[in-house]
Design an enzyme around this catalytic site. Structure first.
Site, short mmCIF file in Angstrom:
data_model
loop_
_atom_site.label_atom_id
_atom_site.label_comp_id
_atom_site.label_asym_id
_atom_site.label_seq_id
_atom_site.Cartn_x
_atom_site.Cartn_y
_atom_site.Cartn_z
N ARG A 17 45.06 44.95 38.34
CA ARG A 17 46.43 44.54 38.67
C ARG A 17 47.00 43.82 37.46
O ARG A 17 46.49 42.77 37.06
CB ARG A 17 46.40 43.63 39.90
CG ARG A 17 47.76 43.15 40.38
CD ARG A 17 47.58 42.23 41.59
NE ARG A 17 48.84 41.81 42.17
CZ ARG A 17 49.58 40.79 41.74
NH1 ARG A 17 49.15 40.06 40.70
NH2 ARG A 17 50.73 40.48 42.30
N LYS A 62 46.26 35.34 33.25
CA LYS A 62 45.82 34.14 33.95
C LYS A 62 45.33 33.05 33.01
O LYS A 62 45.08 33.28 31.83
CB LYS A 62 44.78 34.51 35.00
CG LYS A 62 45.43 35.22 36.19
CD LYS A 62 44.49 35.46 37.34
CE LYS A 62 45.28 36.03 38.54
NZ LYS A 62 44.40 36.42 39.65
#
Length: 266
Positions: A245, A204
């Site tokens: 995840r 991210k």
């Protein structure tokens, strides 16, 4: 939790697994690398992404879920739509991961309640097109916990069994880099909600900001953030997360293994 994005426009690997056969093969590879379950999604939720229609999402997701489940893979479905969740569960998915926590589709909560599967409730303040403008907090940790608690209560009131709820602080969703780092630093405080914790930091933007060196023109591209992802995975394991995840499994599986060994030696 290994990620299979069946999309042409994911921020990290858009288009690489868009073909059903290739996507199933990639899911099997993630399992061989150490994933415990594979999360299949057909709609990008990167900042600014436009939504796909329901028919297209079903076309992308259901054959991959079915293909992986037929190979004995534990599959979760990443969707904000009740009909996609229902058909994915019918095809073999055993968990629904909804980044909106049931807010995007009013039929989602009753659908998950009827399916009697675990439900990931993520902290969410709006769709991708507008979420950056919603990254305003006085105390991000306290506000995320409070908003997640309210969402959990709504989900449970809607019929989802409390023991089937998993929480996710929503790193990168309506949050800037400083907010994400603060949440990672305070993951243990999310245990106050009393539910298993999923942490989804993989590749991210905030990791790109961390990795940007002095004078660098731009952060490294998403696929060059896997080592940084593994670092967060180790921190999450140390903080007692239920799952992480990730797009690249091997480094995270090793990082979690080391975190567990250190924990066991304490």
């Amino acid at each position: 939790m290994g990620v299979v994005n069946v999309t042409p426009d994911s921020f990290s690997d858009g288009g690489r697994w868009f073909d059903t056969t290739v996507a199933v093969k990639h899911g099997l590879h993630l399992m061989s690398e150490g994933a415990d379950l594979v999360d299949v999604g057909g709609e990008s939720t990167r900042p600014g992404a436009s939504r796909v229609d329901e028919a297209e999402e079903l076309r992308r997701v259901i054959p991959v879920v079915k293909g992986l489940a037929s190979e004995g893979v534990t599959v979760s479905v990443d969707t904000m739509r009740a009909r996609v969740a229902e058909q994915a569960v019918a095809a073999g998915a055993v968990l629904v991961n909804d980044v909106s926590g049931g807010l995007a589709d009013p039929d989602m909560i009753p659908a998950v309640a009827a399916a009697e599967v675990p439900f990931v409730v993520m902290h969410w303040r709006g769709f991708s097109e507008s979420m950056n403008s919603r990254a305003v907090y006085g105390d991000v940790v306290a506000e995320v916990i409070d908003e997640l608690r309210q969402r959990m209560e709504a989900v449970i009131a809607g019929g989802v069994a409390p023991e089937r709820v998993v929480i996710d602080p929503g790193l990168g969703f309506a949050k800037d880099a400083a907010h994400d780092l603060k949440l990672v630093a305070h993951l243990t405080e999310l245990h106050a909600l009393g539910r298993p914790l999923l942490v989804a930091a993989s590749r991210k933007r905030f990791l790109g900001h961390v990795l940007t060196g002095p004078g660098a023109a731009a952060p490294p591209p998403a696929r060059e953030r896997d080592a940084a992802t593994a670092a967060v995975s180790a921190l999450a394991a140390q903080a007692g997360a239920w799952a992480v995840r990730v797009h690249e499994v091997r480094a995270t599986a090793d990082a979690v293994r080391v975190a567990r060994a250190v924990e066991g030696a304490a």
